[in-house]
Design a protein around this motif. Structure first.
Motif, short mmCIF file in Angstrom:
data_model
loop_
_atom_site.label_atom_id
_atom_site.label_comp_id
_atom_site.label_asym_id
_atom_site.label_seq_id
_atom_site.Cartn_x
_atom_site.Cartn_y
_atom_site.Cartn_z
N ASN B 212 0.89 -1.16 0.00
CA ASN B 212 0.00 0.00 0.00
C ASN B 212 0.92 1.20 0.00
OD1 ASN B 212 -1.06 2.32 1.69
ND2 ASN B 212 -2.95 1.25 1.19
N LEU B 213 1.06 1.82 -1.15
CA LEU B 213 2.02 2.91 -1.25
C LEU B 213 1.36 4.23 -0.87
CD1 LEU B 213 3.97 1.86 -4.43
CD2 LEU B 213 4.45 1.36 -2.04
N ALA B 214 2.20 5.26 -0.81
CA ALA B 214 1.76 6.55 -0.31
C ALA B 214 0.56 7.10 -1.09
CB ALA B 214 2.91 7.54 -0.36
N ASN B 215 0.45 6.74 -2.39
CA ASN B 215 -0.67 7.28 -3.16
C ASN B 215 -1.88 6.34 -3.19
OD1 ASN B 215 0.63 5.43 -4.65
ND2 ASN B 215 0.54 6.55 -6.59
N ASP B 216 -1.79 5.21 -2.48
CA ASP B 216 -2.94 4.32 -2.38
C ASP B 216 -3.87 4.84 -1.28
OD1 ASP B 216 -2.19 2.59 -4.39
OD2 ASP B 216 -0.82 1.49 -3.06
N PRO B 217 -5.12 4.36 -1.28
CA PRO B 217 -6.06 4.90 -0.29
C PRO B 217 -5.56 4.71 1.14
CG PRO B 217 -7.18 3.45 -1.84
CD PRO B 217 -5.74 3.38 -2.16
N ALA B 218 -5.63 5.80 1.91
CA ALA B 218 -5.11 5.76 3.28
C ALA B 218 -5.88 4.76 4.13
CB ALA B 218 -5.17 7.15 3.90
N VAL B 219 -7.17 4.68 3.93
CA VAL B 219 -7.97 3.82 4.80
C VAL B 219 -7.66 2.34 4.58
CG1 VAL B 219 -10.29 3.44 5.62
CG2 VAL B 219 -9.72 5.59 4.60
N GLU B 220 -7.23 2.04 3.39
CA GLU B 220 -6.84 0.66 3.09
C GLU B 220 -5.69 0.21 3.99
OE1 GLU B 220 -6.48 -0.36 -1.22
OE2 GLU B 220 -4.50 -1.06 -0.65
N ARG B 221 -4.93 1.18 4.45
CA ARG B 221 -3.77 0.87 5.32
C ARG B 221 -4.17 0.17 6.60
NH1 ARG B 221 -1.48 6.68 3.95
NH2 ARG B 221 -1.26 6.04 1.79
N ILE B 222 -5.42 0.37 7.03
CA ILE B 222 -5.85 -0.29 8.25
C ILE B 222 -5.91 -1.79 8.03
CG2 ILE B 222 -7.78 -0.47 9.87
CD1 ILE B 222 -8.29 2.47 9.39
N ALA B 223 -6.19 -2.18 6.78
CA ALA B 223 -6.28 -3.61 6.50
C ALA B 223 -4.91 -4.22 6.18
CB ALA B 223 -7.23 -3.85 5.33
N THR B 224 -3.99 -3.41 5.63
CA THR B 224 -2.74 -3.97 5.10
C THR B 224 -1.95 -4.82 6.11
OG1 THR B 224 -2.65 -2.13 3.59
CG2 THR B 224 -0.64 -3.41 3.84
N PRO B 225 -1.63 -4.29 7.31
CA PRO B 225 -0.86 -5.15 8.22
C PRO B 225 -1.63 -6.41 8.63
CG PRO B 225 -1.53 -3.12 9.33
CD PRO B 225 -1.89 -2.97 7.89
N ARG B 226 -2.94 -6.30 8.71
CA ARG B 226 -3.73 -7.47 9.11
C ARG B 226 -3.69 -8.54 8.02
NH1 ARG B 226 -6.26 -3.25 11.72
NH2 ARG B 226 -6.31 -3.74 13.92
N VAL B 227 -3.78 -8.08 6.77
CA VAL B 227 -3.70 -9.01 5.65
C VAL B 227 -2.33 -9.70 5.68
CG1 VAL B 227 -3.55 -9.10 3.15
CG2 VAL B 227 -5.36 -7.78 4.23
N ALA B 228 -1.29 -8.90 5.87
CA ALA B 228 0.07 -9.45 5.88
C ALA B 228 0.24 -10.47 7.00
CB ALA B 228 1.08 -8.33 6.01
N LEU B 229 -0.29 -10.14 8.18
CA LEU B 229 -0.11 -11.04 9.31
C LEU B 229 -0.93 -12.31 9.15
CD1 LEU B 229 0.09 -8.31 12.01
CD2 LEU B 229 1.80 -10.08 11.61
N THR B 230 -2.05 -12.20 8.45
CA THR B 230 -2.84 -13.41 8.19
C THR B 230 -2.04 -14.35 7.29
OG1 THR B 230 -4.81 -12.05 8.36
CG2 THR B 230 -5.08 -14.21 7.36
N ALA B 231 -1.40 -13.78 6.26
CA ALA B 231 -0.54 -14.60 5.41
C ALA B 231 0.58 -15.22 6.23
CB ALA B 231 0.02 -13.75 4.27
N ALA B 232 1.16 -14.41 7.13
CA ALA B 232 2.27 -14.90 7.95
C ALA B 232 1.80 -16.03 8.87
CB ALA B 232 2.85 -13.76 8.78
N GLU B 233 0.63 -15.88 9.45
CA GLU B 233 0.12 -16.92 10.35
C GLU B 233 -0.10 -18.23 9.59
OE1 GLU B 233 -3.35 -15.24 12.19
OE2 GLU B 233 -2.20 -14.29 13.78
N TYR B 234 -0.60 -18.07 8.37
CA TYR B 234 -0.83 -19.27 7.57
C TYR B 234 0.50 -19.98 7.29
CZ TYR B 234 -1.76 -22.11 3.46
OH TYR B 234 -1.83 -23.15 2.57
N LEU B 235 1.49 -19.22 6.85
CA LEU B 235 2.77 -19.83 6.51
C LEU B 235 3.45 -20.42 7.74
CD1 LEU B 235 4.11 -17.14 4.01
CD2 LEU B 235 3.14 -19.37 3.44
N ALA B 236 3.34 -19.73 8.87
CA ALA B 236 4.05 -20.17 10.07
C ALA B 236 3.37 -21.37 10.73
CB ALA B 236 4.17 -19.02 11.06
N PHE B 237 2.05 -21.26 10.91
CA PHE B 237 1.41 -22.26 11.76
C PHE B 237 0.70 -23.37 10.98
CE2 PHE B 237 1.37 -18.31 14.46
CZ PHE B 237 2.52 -18.67 15.16
#
Lengths: 589, 457
Positions: B212-237
């Motif tokens: 989510n780059l600086a010119n992408d919607p700011a509100v989308e940023r609330i989802a970005t780390p959660r999406v990333a961590l969901t992927a991480a949880e899947y890969l890890a656990f």
């Protein structure tokens, strides 16, 4: 009695059709039967704080009241266990629903299948009243659990059982003076927001030995007292709390992890079963109850966790035990309060906290104290409450720190600059205080003679003087100081490094007995005294500072806890000899 | 059957009110179909009676109250996960943007995750060698830890994070390793720096990028780390991988949160951030860790830029209260040309004690670490005194400490971005520096270790 949801906003749910419900009732929300509590009522509309994540909840879903206020289950099986903020056992939740905390999990707080060996104390025909001991259960190897007559029951014992029973079995029948028979079990319930009653309260007069030198010697806390540990992040609040949980000479420890890190609770869970109580050799976990609402767990349950913890503490106090409640951190509790208050659209007080923040905090701390318990045997118990405070940016002018300071009697102020220099525990000796000194001084004097408190006074004086001298040094350099002042600086350094610093992660140093503390500080002060005399006799200052015994004093805290006396005698003898040699050397020259 | 509503009553970006809804639940994901067929996403923030307040993830531009349709999907936002995510690039909501095919989902996971039962956690205790002395020697990182980098605008945090991602390894171990990289409102250039570095070292095939780059919607940023961590949880656990998650920049995330909070007219906490910022950040950070009985782990390095380099600003402050330590970069050291400019005194790793010592790093690690800290702290004090009063005002010992502090910065801290030091090299270097000090001052180290390791002067 069932209502219907009309509004959902995060943990706040509004439901209508609940005219018969009471304020503070526990309700079950939606098809998942999430646990909630009624905060306010307007007509038949109830505002409910839900203790679990409300995602997927919408208008139309049912709300059922249980008709009971938020309560805990009290009885054998609490020790050596870990609960969430509303007393659901986490290991059993894990067995039921896996590694994550899923919603609507319904597990009783006390195991219904485990059998306890109940040993009766009361006999049929005995007159008993609330608080009298009916019998005992050896709950863990460390703790004898006393089964007491519950609140509101008194009369004559009709029958009493013995042997193996589960907590819900009837273990005694008591007939009151109206002829009504009460069937009593080992399980009692108590609403968490109401303090458990006692006969009378006393002013605390015995210290709680923590094994931490700066606490026991400089800023002691009494059993039944209250203390706060404020500090910015990284200053070691949690380590101080853990040390107190490990080494305090209390019978029971209730550790509330309130909005803190999950790994810290895991640390306690893994470490405490391995560590043994220095007093009875039993694993520390056998005397500990953990309450965990980690920061990722639902925020509403965080508000409840503090009350859950202190109610369990009061229950053990009523058996006549000394209990310590460690709450880490009360700031997170206050923030949970603020969050709910905001959602209720209440008028905010300072920094958005609700106006009742201070009174809620006071109510919590006031549940500490030394009491004579209910019951005929006049037994005494105590609850000591120690709360960590996490002020934003370490600035204690914020509302939670200020409200706490107005209530607690002991203040261990953690200092980030000490922490940066790895001086631990990073308790600042200039800003911390204990208001129990006067009430505890007689106890110290009785145990160790006048010397203990005299040493303390002298130590505080030297530290105070050091901070003044440092101002001068910063302006004009230390060459400007007289030899006597240089000695004060040197002694203060020894007090700081060789006495106050204590390494929680080294076995020999983690716990210091009173005797060891007394001797260690005595040694430093003797050095100061002898050097002062030597300086008067014209001895060379730098030679005095460089004697070999100094390094040994520096390592003296690492001495074997069981055999330090001989080692200290030896160091003291060497120190005296070397100082005399310096004096003699000075005279020769 | 999913109902469509054409009853949007109000739009005040990023919020929107939909009326006459039925069966809508809190936190549900919705789709808005514009008259031109474009579909945007939103989620339910509050529902009262038949009125739902929803939050848009993208801009409100072009939404027409009369013609746009809203569908509620009956579940919170989910991420389609699969092992095929490795090597791919997604946008901040988890949609592929690299031109590749859609992910064939192995599972759909709720991006909010679930709190981990503390009784199910395994305590992080395996030493990760990053090859950076200030981290390995003094602020040791362990597997499953969350250790943020507190930086400031213009400081080289990206270089340090990339260096850690490149060099990190667990000694004597060859388990599968993966990197999840979430760009949260950073610039294209900064994002490319990381991606190029992953590409250059070949790590890109083991990396999942959410951007989510600086010119992408700011509100989308609330989802970005959660999406990333969901992927991480899947890969890890689920897939037993050792996952390193880099989230940059958390400050942008918190600002997006503030934006939504302000739009909702919530009572603001400090500096306008919502009162629940702590809880919200905790639901991100606490997703790092290890679980009993699972081989995988999530180690997290969030990066945040401290506004005005102020550590007491709510974002670094609340982060510090949740994470297990922090690595702080210093502008002074950066100016002096020290690379990486890690300010070791206020930096901290809370989990180091269980990850170091005999059998993990070396028996002398703990003592030398404390000694280096204490000596550097005293050395810095001495240097400060020296600037006011001149060198003559220092005692002989203090002069040595001042010299130590200089050498420490020059040799120990400043190792450059390409040097990869083994833990033995780091520890030996520490001893070499301690040689400067009088031996009687080495009180924090056991005498037997001094005998064994202290090099001859």
């Amino acid at each position: 009695m069932s209502g219907t949801i009309t509004k959902v906003s995060g943990p706040l749910v509004v439901a209508e059709g609940l005219a018969d419900a009471n304020v503070s009732d526990v309700v079950r929300v939606g098809t998942q039967r999430l646990i909630g509590e009624i905060l306010n009522m307007t007509g038949d509309k109830a505002s409910i704080q839900v203790y679990e994540e409300t995602s997927g909840l919408g208008p139309g879903a049912a709300v059922v009241t249980t008709g009971m206020p938020m309560s805990v289950e009290l009885g054998p099986g609490m020790l050596d266990n870990i609960y969430d903020g509303i007393q659901r056992p986490l290991p059993e939740m894990r067995a039921l629903s896996g590694d994550s905390i899923t919603r609507g999990t319904d597990v009783p707080a006390l195991n219904r299948e485990k059998k306890w060996d109940f040993v009766p104390v009361a006999k049929p025909g005995d007159k008993v009243r609330t608080g009298d001991v009916l019998g005992t259960v050896q709950e863990t190897s460390a703790i004898l659990h006393k089964i007491m007559v519950p609140h509101g029951v008194a009369g004559e014992v009709v029958s009493v059982e013995s042997g193996e029973h589960v907590v819900t079995d009837v273990i005694a029948v008591v007939r009151d003076d109206k002829g009504k028979e009460h069937e009593l079990t080992m399980l009692q319930r108590w609403p968490v927001r109401i303090a458990r009653p006692y006969e009378r309260k006393y002013v605390p007069s015995r210290p709680m030995n923590s094994g931490q030198r700066i606490i026991d010697t400089l800023f002691p806390i009494a059993k039944g007292g209250t203390a706060a540990v404020p500090g910015p992040f990284g200053s070691g609040k949690t380590v101080v709390q853990h040390q107190l949980a490990k080494w305090s000479d209390v019978d029971i420890v209730i550790y509330i992890g309130c909005g803190e890190r999950g790994n810290e609770m895991t640390d306690v869970l893994m470490e405490f079963p391995e560590l043994n109580d220095p007093r009875n050799g039993e694993p520390l976990m056998k005397r500990t109850v953990l309450i965990a609402n980690t920061s990722d767990m639902p925020v509403a349950a965080r508000e409840a966790s503090i009350y859950t913890g202190i109610t369990i503490a009061e229950y053990f106090r009523d058996m006549g035990y000394d209990v310590a409640v460690l709450a880490d951190s009360t700031s997170r509790w206050a923030e949970a309060l603020r969050e709910m208050s905001g959602r209720l659209e209440e008028m905010p007080g300072e920094e958005g906290y609700p106006a009742y923040l201070a009174s809620r905090l006071a109510q919590f701390y006031e549940r500490a104290g030394v009491v004579e318990c209910l019951g005929s045997d006049e037994r005494q118990g105590s609850v000591t409450a120690i709360g960590a405070v996490s002020p934003p940016g370490g600035d204690i002018s914020e509302p939670v720190s200020q409200a706490t300071m107005r209530i607690v009697k002991v203040f261990w102020a953690l200092d980030s600059s000490l922490a940066y220099a790895r001086h631990f525990p990073a308790i600042n000796w200039l800003t911390s205080y204990s208001l129990y000194l006067d009430t505890l001084a007689p106890w110290y004097t009785e145990q160790f003679g006048e010397g203990y408190m005299l040493n303390r006074t002298k130590t505080m004086h030297i530290l105070q003087e050091e901070s003044e001298l440092q101002e001068i040094v910063r302006l004009v350099g230390q060459d400007a100081l007289s030899p006597a002042d240089r000695l004060t600086m040197e002694t203060a350094k020894m007090i700081r490094e060789d006495f106050l610093q204590q390494n929680a992660f080294v076995d020999e140093d983690a716990y210091s007995s009173y005797a060891k503390q007394y001797r260690l500080l005595g040694m430093v002060l003797t050095y100061d005294e002898l050097c002062r005399e030597a300086l008067d006799k014209g001895a060379d200052m730098n030679a005095l500072f460089a004697i070999d015994a100094r390094e040994k004093i520096g390592r003296a805290k690492m001495a074997d806890p069981d055999a330090f006396e001989a080692a200290y005698d030896e160091i003291e003898a060497q120190m005296k000899k070397e100082i005399e040699e310096v004096i003699a050397g000075g005279e020769d020259a | 059957m999913i109902k469509e509503y054409k009853t949007i009553r109000e739009i005040a970006s990023p919020l929107m009110v939909v009326e006459h809804v039925e069966g809508v639940t809190y936190d549900e994901l919705g789709e808005i179909e514009l008259p031109n067929g474009e579909v945007r996403r939103c989620k339910v923030l509050e529902v009262e009676g038949d009125r739902a307040v929803v939050q848009l993830f993208e801009s409100a531009q072009g939404i027409n109250l009369a013609e746009s349709k809203v569908r509620f999907l009956g579940h919170p936002q989910q991420l389609a996960v699969s092992e095929d995510m490795l090597g791919r690039v997604f946008n901040g909501m988890g949609m592929p943007i690299d031109g590749g095919p859609a992910i064939l989902a192995d599972a759909h996971m709720d991006i909010n995750g679930l709190p981990m039962n503390p009784a199910a956690r395994a305590y992080p205790a395996e030493f990760i060698q990053t090859g950076v002395s200030t981290i390995d020697g003094l602020n040791t990182l362990v597997r499953g830890q969350k250790l943020p980098i507190f930086s400031g605008s213009g400081l080289p945090h990206a270089a340090l994070a990339a260096q850690i991602a490149r060099q990190a390894r667990v000694l004597g171990d060859n388990e599968t390793f993966a990197v999840v990289f979430a760009a949260i409102g950073i610039t294209f250039e900064e994002s490319e720096y990381f991606i190029n570095d992953f590409r250059r070292t070949g790590a890109i095939d083991r990396t999942v990028v959410f951007s989510n780059l600086a010119n992408d919607p700011a509100v989308e940023r609330i989802a970005t780390p959660r999406v990333a961590l969901t992927a991480a949880e899947y890969l890890a656990f689920e897939k037993d991988m050792q996952v390193l998650v880099i989230l940059t920049d958390i400050t942008n995330y918190a600002e997006a949160l503030r934006e939504v909070s302000a739009a909702k007219k919530e009572v603001p906490g400090r500096r306008g951030y919502p009162g629940y910022l702590y809880t919200d950040l905790a639901t991100l950070y606490e997703r790092a860790g290890r679980r009993q009985g699972k081989k995988g782990s999530i180690t997290m390095i969030p990066i945040l830029t401290m506004p005005e380099d102020d550590k007491t600003h709510p974002i670094p402050d609340l982060t510090g209260y949740i994470t297990e330590g922090q690595i702080i970069l210093s502008r002074d050291l950066h100016r002096k040309g020290i690379v990486p400019p890690v300010d070791v005194l206020p930096s901290l790793s809370r989990l180091k004690d269980k990850g170091i010592g005999e059998g993990k790093t070396r028996e002398d690690h703990s003592g030398t670490m404390n000694q280096l800290f204490a000596a550097y702290s005293r050395g810095k004090d001495a240097k400060e005194l020296m600037t006011i009063l001149g060198e003559a005002a220092l005692s002989e010992d203090d002069k040595l400490f001042a010299k130590f502090a200089d050498e420490f910065e020059k040799r120990y801290v400043s190792q450059g971005n390409t040097t990869n030091r083994s833990i033995e090299e780091t520890l030996d270097l520490g001893w070499d520096l301690l040689k400067i000090l009088p031996r009687r001052e080495l009180k924090r180290i056991k005498p037997e270790f001094i005998e064994k390791y202290l090099p001859e002067a």
